[in-house]
Motif scaffolding. Structure first.
Motif, PDB file in Angstrom:
ATOM      1  N   ARG A   8     -34.038  45.078  52.785  1.00 20.30           N
ATOM      2  CA  ARG A   8     -34.452  44.485  51.509  1.00 20.30           C
ATOM      3  C   ARG A   8     -35.486  45.374  50.845  1.00 20.30           C
ATOM      4  O   ARG A   8     -36.654  45.030  50.719  1.00 20.30           O
ATOM      5  CB  ARG A   8     -34.911  43.065  51.762  1.00 20.30           C
ATOM      6  CG  ARG A   8     -33.736  42.288  52.344  1.00 20.30           C
ATOM      7  CD  ARG A   8     -33.991  40.846  52.447  1.00 20.30           C
ATOM      8  NE  ARG A   8     -33.175  40.146  51.472  1.00 20.30           N
ATOM      9  CZ  ARG A   8     -33.043  38.834  51.447  1.00 20.30           C
ATOM     10  NH1 ARG A   8     -33.671  38.090  52.292  1.00 20.30           N
ATOM     11  NH2 ARG A   8     -32.281  38.256  50.543  1.00 20.30           N
TER      12      ARG A   8
ATOM     13  N   VAL B  51     -35.334  33.361  47.760  1.00 19.31           N
ATOM     14  CA  VAL B  51     -34.429  33.612  46.641  1.00 19.31           C
ATOM     15  C   VAL B  51     -33.801  32.295  46.153  1.00 19.31           C
ATOM     16  O   VAL B  51     -33.809  31.999  44.956  1.00 19.31           O
ATOM     17  CB  VAL B  51     -33.343  34.628  47.053  1.00 19.31           C
ATOM     18  CG1 VAL B  51     -32.403  34.880  45.901  1.00 19.31           C
ATOM     19  CG2 VAL B  51     -33.985  35.930  47.539  1.00 19.31           C
TER      20      VAL B  51
ATOM     21  N   ASP C 134     -44.163  26.589  50.811  1.00 18.91           N
ATOM     22  CA  ASP C 134     -43.649  27.732  51.568  1.00 18.91           C
ATOM     23  C   ASP C 134     -44.753  28.175  52.513  1.00 18.91           C
ATOM     24  O   ASP C 134     -45.927  27.886  52.274  1.00 18.91           O
ATOM     25  CB  ASP C 134     -43.257  28.885  50.627  1.00 18.91           C
ATOM     26  CG  ASP C 134     -42.324  29.878  51.318  1.00 18.91           C
ATOM     27  OD1 ASP C 134     -42.745  30.492  52.319  1.00 18.91           O
ATOM     28  OD2 ASP C 134     -41.183  30.043  50.874  1.00 18.91           O
TER      29      ASP C 134
END
Ligand code: NAD
Length: 386
Positions: A123, A178, A198
């Motif tokens: 990534r 995402v 998160d």
């Protein structure tokens, strides 16, 4: 001239395919012959004739396609039969689930297939155009909100009418990767109030820039690894998070969970007890259901109602939007393979970060460092020092 083959995806309910007429035409321009299995594009509304017009040859059965192919372009990990049908030494591009599915990796190695795993594409900025995890998660995040809206017995936006004022729906999103970020944007566009949790404090800014409210869970633990992924958190942290998020969940109309740790089961964030205490009619969409689910009551592949809460456990959500999912996945494959081609054939340059990061097996060996480790194998010598 190397021949690439695009088979029909055989997994039940799969609608996507690894190529589009556009990517076929580009592979042909790269000097490849492309064969497509008859009907492979049907689930994505791409007729054989359209593939043909783009330069592909249509073959009726998978076996003859595999037997001719130097390169196989696929989506789901190959089955044992599919691997057996491939030519020895062929190149496979598609998902492998190489860190968790040891048998498939060994079967690919034993058949001397050079396998490139879409889930292992690093990534990094250069590889964003090849990142199928992101392209598919992005669509899943959007669709999760649409599914929730469909099951919810009320609307998302605030409405001020002569008949009274309707309060906006409250949406809690767990995991702001995402999929989660796209879910925030979609829920905001529909007019909901959005709260987000998160483990990576770094996402706070991204959440706020999309109009979401970030629920912070204080932690001393390091939340993020070198790849930008979440680390597995301690049970003590998860308990603290459950306590903090609990009251937000009890006030919510919709909870969308997307929390994942690569190669590990999904963390349990919404318990039976929380579901029981949620408002009747509220909806949970569990996008982590493939890796065990973030909600303890999710059923893979099913929509269930428990304690008057609808829990959506749809598998392979991107396959429910095949036109875009295929378009993006096929482009990811083209971009990955396109960068590796020399005169129409993939060249394996292990000094290249993307090739080294995504190739699992090559020349009858497991070459990927993390996959070797998972198989208990010693590291291979560094090609840069060879
Ligand atoms: P993912 O699917 O592995 O995880 C989804 C989210 O769940 C992550 O944000 C993770 O932090 C979160 N999560 C894990 N445990 C949790 C818990 N207990 N509670 C709440 N949330 C939890 O991740 P992903 O969406 O594939 O990607 C994660 C990040 O990787 C991205 O946001 C980005 O920073 C990075 N990334 C970089 C690139 C690039 O540069 N090319 C591409 C894609 C992603």
């Amino acid at each position: 001239m190397p021949t690439a083959f695009v088979p029909t995806e055989i997994r039940a309910g799969e609608t996507r395919v690894a190529a589009t007429p556009d990517t076929v035409a580009r592979f042909v321009r790269h000097g490849m012959a492309v064969q497509v299995q008859s009907g492979a594009g049907a689930g994505s509304n791409i007729a054989d004739s359209v593939f043909e017009k783009a330069g592909a040859t249509i073959v009726s059965g998978a076996d003859s396609g595999y037997a001719d192919a130097d390169i196989v372009l696929k989506l789901h990990p190959p089955t044992r039969d599919e691997i057996a049908a491939m030519k020895e030494g062929a190149v496979y591009v598609g998902f492998v689930q190489a860190l968790t599915d040891k048998d498939t990796v060994e079967a690919l190695r034993d058949r001397r297939i050079s396998s490139i795993a879409m889930e292992l594409v690093p990534r990094i900025t250069r590889a964003q155009k090849m990142d199928a995890l992101s392209s598919q998660a992005n669509l899943a995040g959007y669709k999760a909100v649409i599914m929730a809206a469909d099951h919810l017995p009320k609307i998302f936006p605030m409405l001020m009418t002569a008949a009274g004022t309707i309060q906006p729906a409250r949406v809690v999103i767990m995991g702001a990767g995402v999929a989660g970020l796209q879910a925030i944007a979609t829920a905001k566009r529909l007019g909901a109030v959005v709260e987000v949790t998160d483990v990576r404090p770094a996402v706070k800014e991204q959440v706020e820039s999309l109009g979401g409210k970030f629920i912070e869970v204080p932690t001393d633990e390091s939340a993020e690894d070198e790849g930008g992924y979440a680390r597995e958190q301690s049970e003590e942290f998860l308990e603290r998070q459950r306590q903090l998020v609990r009251e937000r969940i009890l006030a919510a109309d919709v909870v969308i969970t997307t929390a994942a740790i690569p190669g590990r089961p999904a963390p349990k964030l919404v318990t039976d007890e929380m579901v029981e205490a949620m408002k009747p009619g509220s909806v949970i969409v569990d996008l982590a259901v493939e890796t065990g689910g973030n909600c303890t009551l999710s059923q893979p592949g099913e929509v269930v109602t428990v304690h008057d809460v609808t829990i959506v456990g749809t598998l392979d959500v991107p396959a429910t939007i095949p036109e875009n999912a295929t378009e993006m996945y096929a482009k990811n494959v083209l971009n990955l393979l396109g960068d590796m081609l020399e005169e129409g054939a993939p060249a394996f340059d292990f000094e290249d970060e993307v090739t080294a990061g995504a190739t699992v097996t090559h020349g009858g060996e497991i070459v990927h460092p993390r996959v070797r480790e998972a198989h208990g194998l010693e590291p291979l010598p560094d090609p840069k020092e060879a």
